[in-house]
Design a protein around this motif. Structure first.
Motif, PDB file in Angstrom:
ATOM      1  N   UNK A   1       0.846  -1.180   0.000  1.00 48.53           N
ATOM      2  CA  UNK A   1       0.000   0.000   0.000  1.00 48.53           C
ATOM      3  C   UNK A   1       0.891   1.243   0.000  1.00 48.53           C
ATOM      4  N   UNK A   2       0.476   2.218  -0.778  1.00 47.20           N
ATOM      5  CA  UNK A   2       1.209   3.485  -0.870  1.00 47.20           C
ATOM      6  C   UNK A   2       0.266   4.627  -0.476  1.00 47.20           C
ATOM      7  N   UNK A   3       0.705   5.446   0.477  1.00 44.34           N
ATOM      8  CA  UNK A   3      -0.084   6.599   0.924  1.00 44.34           C
ATOM      9  C   UNK A   3       0.753   7.854   0.723  1.00 44.34           C
ATOM     10  N   UNK A   4       0.164   8.854   0.069  1.00 37.53           N
ATOM     11  CA  UNK A   4       0.841  10.123  -0.176  1.00 37.53           C
ATOM     12  C   UNK A   4      -0.003  11.262   0.384  1.00 37.53           C
ATOM     13  N   UNK A   5       0.657  12.197   1.058  1.00 38.66           N
ATOM     14  CA  UNK A   5       0.004  13.420   1.542  1.00 38.66           C
ATOM     15  C   UNK A   5       0.293  14.540   0.547  1.00 38.66           C
ATOM     16  N   UNK A   6      -0.731  15.352   0.235  1.00 41.42           N
ATOM     17  CA  UNK A   6      -0.509  16.520  -0.618  1.00 41.42           C
ATOM     18  C   UNK A   6       0.165  17.616   0.207  1.00 41.42           C
ATOM     19  N   UNK A   7       0.698  18.613  -0.478  1.00 37.80           N
ATOM     20  CA  UNK A   7       1.320  19.751   0.214  1.00 37.80           C
ATOM     21  C   UNK A   7       0.305  20.472   1.104  1.00 37.80           C
ATOM     22  N   UNK A   8      -0.948  20.583   0.643  1.00 41.38           N
ATOM     23  CA  UNK A   8      -1.992  21.241   1.439  1.00 41.38           C
ATOM     24  C   UNK A   8      -2.248  20.462   2.732  1.00 41.38           C
ATOM     25  N   UNK A   9      -2.306  19.142   2.644  1.00 45.38           N
ATOM     26  CA  UNK A   9      -2.530  18.310   3.833  1.00 45.38           C
ATOM     27  C   UNK A   9      -1.344  18.414   4.792  1.00 45.38           C
ATOM     28  N   UNK A  10      -0.135  18.381   4.263  1.00 42.41           N
ATOM     29  CA  UNK A  10       1.055  18.495   5.115  1.00 42.41           C
ATOM     30  C   UNK A  10       1.061  19.842   5.818  1.00 42.41           C
ATOM     31  N   UNK A  11       0.726  20.916   5.102  1.00 36.89           N
ATOM     32  CA  UNK A  11       0.685  22.244   5.710  1.00 36.89           C
ATOM     33  C   UNK A  11      -0.318  22.325   6.850  1.00 36.89           C
ATOM     34  N   UNK A  12      -1.501  21.777   6.646  1.00 36.03           N
ATOM     35  CA  UNK A  12      -2.538  21.827   7.681  1.00 36.03           C
ATOM     36  C   UNK A  12      -2.172  20.940   8.867  1.00 36.03           C
ATOM     37  N   UNK A  13      -1.613  19.772   8.610  1.00 31.39           N
ATOM     38  CA  UNK A  13      -1.191  18.889   9.699  1.00 31.39           C
ATOM     39  C   UNK A  13      -0.058  19.511  10.510  1.00 31.39           C
ATOM     40  N   UNK A  14       0.832  20.205   9.836  1.00 36.22           N
ATOM     41  CA  UNK A  14       1.930  20.882  10.526  1.00 36.22           C
ATOM     42  C   UNK A  14       1.395  21.975  11.451  1.00 36.22           C
ATOM     43  N   UNK A  15       0.331  22.665  11.042  1.00 35.77           N
ATOM     44  CA  UNK A  15      -0.321  23.661  11.901  1.00 35.77           C
ATOM     45  C   UNK A  15      -0.838  23.032  13.193  1.00 35.77           C
ATOM     46  N   UNK A  16      -1.243  21.764  13.121  1.00 37.48           N
ATOM     47  CA  UNK A  16      -1.737  21.040  14.305  1.00 37.48           C
ATOM     48  C   UNK A  16      -0.590  20.424  15.096  1.00 37.48           C
ATOM     49  N   UNK A  17       0.629  20.859  14.819  1.00 36.85           N
ATOM     50  CA  UNK A  17       1.842  20.389  15.482  1.00 36.85           C
ATOM     51  C   UNK A  17       2.114  18.919  15.212  1.00 36.85           C
ATOM     52  N   UNK A  18       1.708  18.470  14.053  1.00 35.67           N
ATOM     53  CA  UNK A  18       2.003  17.109  13.633  1.00 35.67           C
ATOM     54  C   UNK A  18       3.254  17.172  12.768  1.00 35.67           C
ATOM     55  N   UNK A  19       4.191  16.271  13.047  1.00 30.36           N
ATOM     56  CA  UNK A  19       5.434  16.256  12.286  1.00 30.36           C
ATOM     57  C   UNK A  19       5.788  14.820  11.910  1.00 30.36           C
ATOM     58  N   UNK A  20       6.996  14.621  11.422  1.00 31.56           N
ATOM     59  CA  UNK A  20       7.421  13.305  10.944  1.00 31.56           C
ATOM     60  C   UNK A  20       7.458  12.261  12.055  1.00 31.56           C
ATOM     61  N   UNK A  21       7.520  12.685  13.316  1.00 31.57           N
ATOM     62  CA  UNK A  21       7.557  11.751  14.444  1.00 31.57           C
ATOM     63  C   UNK A  21       6.163  11.308  14.882  1.00 31.57           C
ATOM     64  N   UNK A  22       5.135  11.969  14.406  1.00 27.99           N
ATOM     65  CA  UNK A  22       3.761  11.663  14.792  1.00 27.99           C
ATOM     66  C   UNK A  22       3.279  10.407  14.075  1.00 27.99           C
TER      67      UNK A  22
END
Length: 115
Positions: A1-22
């Motif tokens: 299975x392959x899952x990709x996040x768009x730049x918009x999703x990454x930007x919004x998740x980063x606002x919620x303090x979600x990062x690569x360690x989450x």
């Protein structure tokens, strides 16, 4: 299975303090649906994977997926952010699996679930 996040999703998740360690869980929610085939994919922020989870590495952070529910998901998935609806969407090349996917906090450190 392959899952990709768009730049918009990454930007919004980063606002919620979600990062690569989450760890995010792509949960196939069936409660209240009446039938397992009528489930709805949802995003959970979790502390750790469960016994039935498989970890998928993505272009952003690790995503846990329930092994027994993978049959209801497509091989290639894209998680996007829908600004007009203030939610996420889950798509594949063949279909839209959830156009209004919630992101729910399930970490024990928060002591409660919140959307």
């Amino acid at each position: 299975m392959e899952i990709t996040f768009t730049e918009q999703a990454i930007g919004k998740l980063t606002e919620r303090l979600i990062d690569k360690e989450t760890l995010i869980k792509l949960r196939y929610e069936t409660e209240g649906c009446g039938c397992v085939v009528s489930g709805v994919p949802t995003l959970w922020i979790v502390d750790q994977q469960e016994d039935d989870d498989i970890i998928i590495e993505t272009n952003f952070c690790s995503v846990a997926v329930e092994r027994t529910k993978m049959v209801f998901l497509d091989e290639k998935l894209k998680i996007d952010y829908v600004e007009s609806a203030n939610c996420y969407s889950l798509k594949s090349p063949n279909q839209i699996l959830n156009p209004r996917m919630m992101l729910i906090e399930k970490r024990e450190s928060t002591n409660e679930s919140k959307a």
